[in-house]
Design an enzyme around this catalytic site. Structure first.
Site, mmCIF file in Angstrom:
data_model
loop_
_atom_site.group_PDB
_atom_site.id
_atom_site.type_symbol
_atom_site.label_atom_id
_atom_site.label_comp_id
_atom_site.label_asym_id
_atom_site.label_seq_id
_atom_site.Cartn_x
_atom_site.Cartn_y
_atom_site.Cartn_z
ATOM 1 N N GLU A 20 0.822 -1.272 0.166
ATOM 2 C CA GLU A 20 -0.020 0.061 0.162
ATOM 3 C C GLU A 20 0.790 1.200 -0.100
ATOM 4 O O GLU A 20 0.504 2.403 0.245
ATOM 5 C CB GLU A 20 -1.015 -0.009 1.078
ATOM 6 C CG GLU A 20 -2.073 -1.329 1.212
ATOM 7 C CD GLU A 20 -2.999 -0.811 0.257
ATOM 8 O OE1 GLU A 20 -3.106 -0.085 -0.594
ATOM 9 O OE2 GLU A 20 -4.248 -1.516 0.074
ATOM 10 N N HIS B 214 -12.763 -2.918 2.258
ATOM 11 C CA HIS B 214 -11.344 -2.972 2.383
ATOM 12 C C HIS B 214 -11.130 -2.780 3.998
ATOM 13 O O HIS B 214 -10.662 -3.649 4.765
ATOM 14 C CB HIS B 214 -10.639 -2.014 1.659
ATOM 15 C CG HIS B 214 -9.086 -2.093 1.577
ATOM 16 N ND1 HIS B 214 -8.563 -1.963 0.672
ATOM 17 C CD2 HIS B 214 -8.202 -2.583 2.600
ATOM 18 C CE1 HIS B 214 -7.179 -2.105 0.827
ATOM 19 N NE2 HIS B 214 -6.930 -2.607 1.941
#
Length: 206
Positions: A72, A152
């Protein structure tokens, strides 16, 4: 950057202990000048050591450490490029994820939502680690301290890791209150006028 890398471990361990992450999910980062320390890919946050956390420049080039940075990282760098954040916490906590799978925003049902900027937007779904997700999160955080990521989890920002982590705890609490309130009935959402009155009272003398 050693102190920031040590802090990443401290708050990574706390996130795992509080159940805000499981396994290798979730990631944290902290910025100092033009450098960013980030948690590594594939390492459980409760097992982090400072030397595990790579240091990158703001374009994502490695500066220190051998570990692969979190998948990420593009999201973290996009947020640093568009905000004055000095720290970012991203988790897959239960209630934040539950809200992120069912709503387009977390409405301000409690005045403490003001500490995150009011209603919390849900960024549209995109595959993790992609430029699309990074852009969605950047937009959802505009003027806010927190955002939810559809299907998420959640992400919070702050001037320090401590502040960003406390924002994560608050986000999870607000999401839990909202989910539990939905089980009782229809939650009452505070109006703009009611929220403005809270702000006025908080800044009034005496």
């Amino acid at each position: 950057m050693w102190d920031l890398r040590r802090e990443l471990c401290e708050y990574g361990h706390k996130a795992a202990k509080l159940g805000l992450v499981i396994g290798t999910s979730g990631n944290l980062s902290a910025r100092k000048g033009d450098l960013v320390a980030v948690t590594p890919s594939g390492v459980a946050l409760d097992r982090l050591n400072p030397e595990d956390c790579p240091v990158l420049d703001l374009e994502g080039h490695p500066v220190e450490g051998d570990a692969r940075p979190s998948s990420e990282t593009p999201m973290h760098l996009a947020v640093y490029a568009s905000t004055d954040a000095q720290a970012i916490v991203h988790t897959h906590s239960v209630f934040a994820t539950a809200v992120a799978t069912t709503a387009t925003e977390l409405p301000p049902i409690h005045y403490n939502a003001l500490l995150l900027g009011g209603a919390v937007r849900v960024a549209p779904y995109a595959t993790y680690g992609t430029p699309e997700l990074a852009e969605h999160v950047r937009a959802a955080l505009a003027g806010k301290q927190a955002a939810l990521l559809a299907n998420h989890g959640g992400v919070t920002i702050g001037p320090t890791l401590e502040k960003a982590f406390e924002a994560t705890r608050l986000l999870e609490w607000l999401c839990e209150v909202y989910v539990r309130a939905l089980g009782v009935g229809t939650p009452t959402v505070l109006t703009d006028e009611q929220l403005a009155a809270v702000v006025e009272r908080a800044f009034s003398p005496g």
